[in-house]
Every structure is written in C-alpha cells, then in structure tokens.
Design a protein around this motif. Structure first.
Motif, PDB file in Angstrom:
ATOM      1  N   GLY A  37      52.918   2.739 -29.019  1.00 38.80           N
ATOM      2  CA  GLY A  37      53.348   2.205 -30.305  1.00 38.80           C
ATOM      3  C   GLY A  37      52.537   2.766 -31.454  1.00 38.80           C
ATOM      4  N   THR A  38      52.835   2.267 -32.628  1.00 43.13           N
ATOM      5  CA  THR A  38      52.128   2.671 -33.836  1.00 43.13           C
ATOM      6  C   THR A  38      51.239   1.510 -34.281  1.00 43.13           C
ATOM      7  N   PHE A  39      49.965   1.810 -34.537  1.00 42.18           N
ATOM      8  CA  PHE A  39      48.976   0.776 -34.835  1.00 42.18           C
ATOM      9  C   PHE A  39      48.279   1.062 -36.165  1.00 42.18           C
ATOM     10  N   ARG A  40      47.717   0.002 -36.738  1.00 49.49           N
ATOM     11  CA  ARG A  40      46.907   0.120 -37.949  1.00 49.49           C
ATOM     12  C   ARG A  40      45.858  -0.982 -37.935  1.00 49.49           C
ATOM     13  N   THR A  41      44.879  -0.845 -38.816  1.00 45.39           N
ATOM     14  CA  THR A  41      43.847  -1.858 -39.003  1.00 45.39           C
ATOM     15  C   THR A  41      44.064  -2.512 -40.356  1.00 45.39           C
ATOM     16  N   LEU A  42      44.144  -3.829 -40.372  1.00 45.33           N
ATOM     17  CA  LEU A  42      44.208  -4.606 -41.610  1.00 45.33           C
ATOM     18  C   LEU A  42      42.905  -5.379 -41.725  1.00 45.33           C
ATOM     19  N   VAL A  43      42.278  -5.309 -42.892  1.00 49.61           N
ATOM     20  CA  VAL A  43      41.048  -6.063 -43.139  1.00 49.61           C
ATOM     21  C   VAL A  43      41.290  -7.000 -44.311  1.00 49.61           C
ATOM     22  N   GLU A  44      40.965  -8.258 -44.107  1.00 51.61           N
ATOM     23  CA  GLU A  44      41.014  -9.263 -45.166  1.00 51.61           C
ATOM     24  C   GLU A  44      39.602  -9.820 -45.284  1.00 51.61           C
ATOM     25  N   ALA A  45      39.125  -9.929 -46.509  1.00 60.77           N
ATOM     26  CA  ALA A  45      37.759 -10.415 -46.713  1.00 60.77           C
ATOM     27  C   ALA A  45      37.709 -11.367 -47.899  1.00 60.77           C
ATOM     28  N   SER A  46      36.687 -12.212 -47.886  1.00 62.54           N
ATOM     29  CA  SER A  46      36.403 -13.096 -49.018  1.00 62.54           C
ATOM     30  C   SER A  46      34.924 -12.984 -49.330  1.00 62.54           C
ATOM     31  N   VAL A  47      34.633 -12.726 -50.598  1.00 57.41           N
ATOM     32  CA  VAL A  47      33.256 -12.648 -51.062  1.00 57.41           C
ATOM     33  C   VAL A  47      32.946 -13.981 -51.728  1.00 57.41           C
ATOM     34  N   TYR A  48      31.937 -14.685 -51.210  1.00 57.57           N
ATOM     35  CA  TYR A  48      31.526 -15.972 -51.769  1.00 57.57           C
ATOM     36  C   TYR A  48      30.221 -15.751 -52.511  1.00 57.57           C
ATOM     37  N   ASP A  49      30.245 -16.053 -53.800  1.00 57.74           N
ATOM     38  CA  ASP A  49      29.056 -15.814 -54.588  1.00 57.74           C
ATOM     39  C   ASP A  49      29.087 -16.681 -55.832  1.00 57.74           C
ATOM     40  N   ASP A  50      27.966 -17.249 -56.156  1.00 55.25           N
ATOM     41  CA  ASP A  50      27.835 -18.038 -57.384  1.00 55.25           C
ATOM     42  C   ASP A  50      28.941 -19.098 -57.454  1.00 55.25           C
ATOM     43  N   LYS A  51      29.216 -19.749 -56.301  1.00 58.48           N
ATOM     44  CA  LYS A  51      30.208 -20.821 -56.184  1.00 58.48           C
ATOM     45  C   LYS A  51      31.632 -20.363 -56.461  1.00 58.48           C
ATOM     46  N   ARG A  52      31.884 -19.055 -56.311  1.00 57.04           N
ATOM     47  CA  ARG A  52      33.235 -18.505 -56.483  1.00 57.04           C
ATOM     48  C   ARG A  52      33.602 -17.708 -55.243  1.00 57.04           C
ATOM     49  N   SER A  53      34.906 -17.611 -54.995  1.00 60.55           N
ATOM     50  CA  SER A  53      35.413 -16.823 -53.869  1.00 60.55           C
ATOM     51  C   SER A  53      36.358 -15.763 -54.426  1.00 60.55           C
ATOM     52  N   THR A  54      36.161 -14.537 -53.995  1.00 63.91           N
ATOM     53  CA  THR A  54      37.011 -13.441 -54.434  1.00 63.91           C
ATOM     54  C   THR A  54      37.579 -12.742 -53.199  1.00 63.91           C
ATOM     55  N   PRO A  55      38.918 -12.696 -53.065  1.00 64.03           N
ATOM     56  CA  PRO A  55      39.515 -12.047 -51.889  1.00 64.03           C
ATOM     57  C   PRO A  55      39.670 -10.540 -52.081  1.00 64.03           C
ATOM     58  N   LEU A  56      39.724  -9.827 -50.976  1.00 64.79           N
ATOM     59  CA  LEU A  56      40.120  -8.431 -51.003  1.00 64.79           C
ATOM     60  C   LEU A  56      40.701  -8.076 -49.653  1.00 64.79           C
ATOM     61  N   SER A  57      41.543  -7.047 -49.626  1.00 66.78           N
ATOM     62  CA  SER A  57      42.105  -6.581 -48.360  1.00 66.78           C
ATOM     63  C   SER A  57      42.428  -5.102 -48.476  1.00 66.78           C
ATOM     64  N   LYS A  58      42.483  -4.463 -47.312  1.00 68.67           N
ATOM     65  CA  LYS A  58      42.803  -3.043 -47.279  1.00 68.67           C
ATOM     66  C   LYS A  58      43.360  -2.715 -45.904  1.00 68.67           C
ATOM     67  N   VAL A  59      44.249  -1.730 -45.851  1.00 78.01           N
ATOM     68  CA  VAL A  59      44.902  -1.306 -44.620  1.00 78.01           C
ATOM     69  C   VAL A  59      44.511   0.147 -44.324  1.00 78.01           C
ATOM     70  N   SER A  60      44.274   0.429 -43.051  1.00 73.35           N
ATOM     71  CA  SER A  60      43.962   1.800 -42.649  1.00 73.35           C
ATOM     72  C   SER A  60      45.234   2.629 -42.571  1.00 73.35           C
ATOM     73  N   GLY A  61      45.061   3.890 -42.288  1.00 75.64           N
ATOM     74  CA  GLY A  61      46.200   4.733 -41.967  1.00 75.64           C
ATOM     75  C   GLY A  61      46.737   4.357 -40.589  1.00 75.64           C
ATOM     76  N   GLU A  62      47.939   4.768 -40.289  1.00 71.92           N
ATOM     77  CA  GLU A  62      48.572   4.439 -39.010  1.00 71.92           C
ATOM     78  C   GLU A  62      48.177   5.464 -37.949  1.00 71.92           C
ATOM     79  N   ARG A  63      48.188   5.006 -36.689  1.00 69.66           N
ATOM     80  CA  ARG A  63      47.955   5.910 -35.564  1.00 69.66           C
ATOM     81  C   ARG A  63      48.996   5.604 -34.492  1.00 69.66           C
ATOM     82  N   ARG A  64      49.705   6.661 -34.094  1.00 65.32           N
ATOM     83  CA  ARG A  64      50.753   6.516 -33.072  1.00 65.32           C
ATOM     84  C   ARG A  64      50.160   6.811 -31.698  1.00 65.32           C
ATOM     85  N   ASN A  65      50.398   5.916 -30.743  1.00 66.83           N
ATOM     86  CA  ASN A  65      49.955   6.058 -29.350  1.00 66.83           C
ATOM     87  C   ASN A  65      48.501   6.547 -29.247  1.00 66.83           C
TER      88      ASN A  65
END
Length: 154
Positions: free
Chosen positions: A124-152
């Motif tokens: 199949g075709t696969f990828r990496t998805l990353v979701e993150a939250s930065v907690y700082d100074d009583k605030r939360s900031t989200p971010l996410s990023k996806v890798s390139g795809e890799r087949r088999n």
C-alpha cells in the motif's frame, strides 16, 4: 537637515532590518507560543515527519521535533502511520509522546527528539502524520504536518 541621500540610506537600513528579523528558515511549519518556563519570551517549535520506511520487517513512521531554548512548558506529539484507503487516509498505528523544556531543544540529541510508531509490513501507500500541541505560558498552540508518501516500503 536630512538630505535625500540620508533619507534613502535610512530607508534601506530599516528595510534590511525588517527583512533580517522577519525571515524564517526553510519551509518547516512553525508555531510560536508564549514564553517558555516563565521567561516572558517567545518559544518557536517545529516538527519534521519522515516518510515511512522499512525496518526489521515493520513499517516505521517517525518525526523529529525541535523548540527554541529554553523550550516550552510542554510539548505533546502524536505520530500517526497512515495508509491510503483510496479516498482518504486510515491510521494503522499511532502513539502520543510528551516532552518539555530543555528536552525539546538542540541541547538534546536529534535521536532523543525523534519519536516513532510502527506496524507489520503490508502493501500500500503510507505516510506519516504528526499532530502536536505546544503548551506555554498557559496557552496551547496546535501544529501538524504530513510527510511525503511511500508506496510499498517493505
């Protein structure tokens, strides 16, 4: 009295200062959050997902994260190994990791700032998805990023 020449020089000096202070590094998505560890400053964090790869008969999805010193109060990173199901993506493995302060900065090795998940080899075709939250100074900031795809990858 300011001459035209002095005005032009002053304009270009100000313009150069703005360009230097506003220029980012690369195309890595970044998130800015309030001051780390009560510093009152700005902490910038980024994630860099890697394309899935085969290791020891498994498909491995990995990401590396990095924050500016002194690091945030907390960083939560969820790594997803996803497989294309024709019309979208299905998560086949995921895990969540928590880190904070200096453990998120370049003061620690790249290996110690890398997180991985894996699944048994399959076609199949696969990828990496990353979701993150930065907690700082009583605030939360989200971010996410996806890798390139890799087949088999196996």
């Amino acid at each position: 009295m300011m001459t035209l020449r002095n005005t032009v020089i002053a304009f270009f000096l100000i313009l150069a200062a703005i360009v230097v202070t506003k220029t980012g590094t690369g195309d890595t998505p970044r998130t800015t959050s309030g001051g780390g560890s009560g510093s009152g400053g700005r902490v910038v964090c980024s994630v860099s997902p890697q394309r899935p790869a085969e290791k020891d008969g498994r498909i491995v999805a990995a990401t590396q994260f990095r924050c500016d010193s002194p690091g945030p109060d907390g960083l939560t990173v969820t790594v997803h190994l996803q497989r294309s199901d024709g019309g979208g993506w299905t998560t086949v493995a995921k895990d969540t990791f928590v880190s904070n302060s200096v453990n998120t900065t370049r003061e620690k090795s790249a290996e110690s700032r890398t997180r991985r998940v894996s699944a048994a080899c399959a076609g199949g075709t696969f990828r990496t998805l990353v979701e993150a939250s930065v907690y700082d100074d009583k605030r939360s900031t989200p971010l996410s990023k996806v890798s390139g795809e890799r087949r088999n990858p196996c």
